[in-house]
Design an enzyme around this catalytic site. Structure first.
Site, PDB file in Angstrom:
ATOM      1  N   ASP A 147     -41.478  45.847   3.627  1.00 37.73           N
ATOM      2  CA  ASP A 147     -40.619  46.134   2.919  1.00 37.73           C
ATOM      3  C   ASP A 147     -39.407  47.105   3.273  1.00 37.73           C
ATOM      4  OD1 ASP A 147     -39.432  43.367   2.159  1.00 37.73           O
ATOM      5  OD2 ASP A 147     -40.104  43.880   0.411  1.00 37.73           O
ATOM      6  N   TYR A 149     -34.177  40.713  -3.121  1.00 39.40           N
ATOM      7  CA  TYR A 149     -34.969  42.005  -4.181  1.00 39.40           C
ATOM      8  C   TYR A 149     -33.903  42.897  -4.715  1.00 39.40           C
ATOM      9  CZ  TYR A 149     -38.824  40.341  -7.213  1.00 39.40           C
ATOM     10  OH  TYR A 149     -39.608  39.790  -7.977  1.00 39.40           O
TER      11      TYR A 149
HETATM   12 CO    CO Z   1     -41.989  39.710  -7.884  1.00 36.07          CO
END
Ligand code: CO
Length: 618
Positions: A282, A366
């Site tokens: 990421d 996320y």
């Molecule tokens: Co996780």
């Protein structure tokens, strides 16, 4: 007047940088900007790093320009690598997938009549060795269903359907569908208004009637008690600390030249083809910095807050200003130290507090909070707060749950890891440092250990890179120490800092797996390298669809360079292995991953002795 070489990047500087490279003839009609960041390699002038992607030639140019001189300082052409997915490309990829008739057919088989109600998540496709991805820049788009626009998309995965978008052509060139699974029924919404709120939460307010005890000068130079540090928001790494020092009796003592979250990898353990490709890097693939949230007082941060804005560069060279991107405040942190003298019946106690410098980054499902803490006793801590929504897959009766856990009826979350690689460019009392691994070892019983009680801390000087590659080992109470062998405390010991590592595993995918080859940094917890401005990203500069060939740390350390008494960087990979709980759903309570540096002989005694005694406590 040009800005300080370590100032936050401003919108006008992005405009100036884009003008400069355009004027120099380096930008064509097909060129986009993929990284624009402060270059910190030369503190005599203001330098900006610019990575350009040329769509026609599929070439990346890594430029450094000087805003002080108006010149291009360096220009390196990179072939055969892929840049971060452009932020302009993401909504376009979503749109072409939603409009594709093959997608409409695939979702119709799942009872969905309106493809415009899909949520499309363009994922980095990774590198699974697929022939059809060769030579292409690919987003593998997966889908979710939102009956209402504000539904929780992840509650209703359209598992098995994968649309491959060629980002240069901006077209869906292939659809794979290993489904269908039945569409989950529950919407699992969590927003205010969809859940009845508790009524027994009394107000909690934090007041600092005289204001906080830190100051921010020059835009991003923070001074707090003995500490001072520059904070930057890097396009790729997010929140970066620079020139961290402690002033001791009027003497400014450097500790770290630069500290950052240099990469992370999120490997998934599920074997189902619709999940097995998920191996997100990421930081490098997405650019964590440009995912930064605008924070709100009383919501993201509580108390007497100072915010800094941050600016990043969009694909087309336009500056994007994020208001209140960096949050700075003080937090009470319980007691700093205490002793009750039983002889006199008196107590001495001091309050601890910490300076918190934080930002929050949203990457798809996320959310990562990156929190830097500085403490009154010289402790430095990096903490990641993980929240948001776990990635979801469909679950039908009889499906194998070896690699995923049910989080709701018909919805499972695959097991995965979040492994963060922190980069610490050390300068404890100066540039020349040496690292030690310290293991505690019991002595064999007998001889001069007649009671068998003896154990000792054994410090091993890390002379070379290969010797330094290691894992966390709680059975040896293993820590690492970085010292300056040329500077001593009053006891004659070299001044130093000790890394208290996280309680952490390494990468679970097999050593022979493609992700282990792409994210080799995560196969060990500790690496030490001689500091190099060219070695900043531990999986390489360009990790999108990268080859499993050990770019970054594994490649650099093959040279087995000497480490002692030189400028060194410590890399610590730490994080969580996430076997999801029902409680992680539909939105995950914050889970924490952290590592800590504490002074070790850096001071002559407890550096927090001089904390003022609270008036009413003695
Ligand atoms: Co996780």
């Amino acid at each position: 007047m040009t800005a300080h070489p370590l100032a936050l990047l401003s919108a006008s500087e992005i405009v100036e940088t884009v003008d400069l490279v355009t004027t120099k003839g380096l930008v064509g009609d097909d060129t986009t900007f993929r990284r624009v960041a402060v270059d910190e390699s030369d503190l005599a002038e203001r330098r900006i790093e610019v990575w350009l992607y040329h769509r026609q030639s599929k070439r990346i140019d890594e430029l450094v320009v000087s805003l002080t001189t108006g010149e291009v300082v360096s220009n390196l052409t990179v072939e055969g690598m892929r840049p971060q997915i452009g932020f302009a490309e993401i909504p376009r990829a979503m749109a072409v997938v939603k409009d594709d008739p093959r997608v409409a057919e695939a979702v119709a088989r799942r009872g969905i009549t309106d493809p415009q109600k899909l949520q499309i998540d363009p994922w980095p496709t990774g590198n699974m060795g697929l022939e059809h991805e060769r030579g292409r820049r690919v987003a593998r788009c997966i889908a979710f269903y939102r009956e209402e626009d504000d539904d929780n998309g992840y509650a209703r995965p359209i598992d098995g359907l994968m649309a491959f978008v060629d980002l240069d052509l901006m077209e869906v060139y292939r659809i794979d569908d290993i489904g269908p699974w039945p569409l989950a029924a529950e919407t699992s919404n969590y927003s205010a208004g969809t859940v009845a709120a508790r009524t027994d939460v009394a107000p909690l307010e934090i007041t600092q009637p005289e204001g906080p005890s830190f100051t921010v000068t020059d835009g991003n130079h923070i001074h707090w008690q003995n500490w001072d540090v520059r904070v930057l928001l890097d396009h790729t790494e997010g929140l970066v600390l620079h020139s961290l020092a402690w002033t001791d009796d009027g003497r400014r003592r450097p500790i770290m030249r630069r500290a950052s979250l240099a990469e992370m990898v999120v490997p998934y353990g599920e074997i189902r083809e619709s999940q097995a490709f998920k191996n997100a890097l990421d930081v490098g693939e997405i650019g964590l910095g440009r995912c930064v949230n605008s924070l709100r007082l009383g919501c993201d941060c509580l108390g007497d807050i100072t915010y800094l804005d941050a600016t990043w560069c969009f694909d087309d060279g336009t500056p994007v200003v994020v208001d209140q991107a960096i949050c700075i405040h003080e937090e009470d942190f319980g007691i700093a130290w205490k002793h009750t003298d039983s002889h006199t019946g008196t107590s001495e106690v001091r309050r601890s507090r910490r300076l918190v410098i934080s930002s929050i980054f949203t990457v798809g499902n996320y959310d990562y909070g990156l929190f830097w803490y500085l403490y009154v006793d010289g402790t430095i801590q990096m903490e990641i707060k993980l929240t948001g929504i776990v990635t979801t897959q469909s679950h039908a009766p009889g499906d194998d749950l070896s690699y995923a856990a049910l989080v709701a009826p018909e919805v499972a979350a695959p097991i995965h890891q979040h492994l963060f690689c922190a980069r610490f460019d050390m300068e404890v009392d100066g540039a020349r440092n040496t690292a030690y691994r310290v293991d505690v070892e019991p002595d064999p019983p007998g001889g001069r250990n007649p009671h068998g009680n003896a154990f000792r801390a054994v410090a091993t000087r890390l002379e070379r890179e290969q010797q330094a590659i290691d894992v966390v080992d709680p059975s040896k109470a293993r820590t690492w120490r970085v010292v300056n062998e040329g500077v001593t405390n009053r006891l004659g010991q070299p001044t130093g800092f000790k890394l208290l590592p996280a309680d952490t595993s390494t990468l679970f995918p097999a050593d022979s797996s493609r992700i282990a080859g792409r994210a080799g940094f995560a196969t060990s917890n500790i690496w030490v390298t001689p500091t190099s401005g060219d070695e900043r990203f531990p999986a390489g500069n360009h990790v999108t669809q990268s080859a499993p060939e050990g770019q970054g740390l594994p490649a650099w350390t093959e040279a087995d360079r000497p480490l002692a008494d030189t400028d060194i960087t410590v890399w610590h990979t730490f994080g969580l292995t996430h076997s999801a709980r029902p409680e992680d759903y539909p939105v995950m309570p914050v889970e924490y991953a952290r590592c800590t540096w504490v002074p070790f002989g850096f001071f002559d005694c407890n550096p927090a002795l001089d904390l003022p005694a609270p008036d009413h406590c003695h």
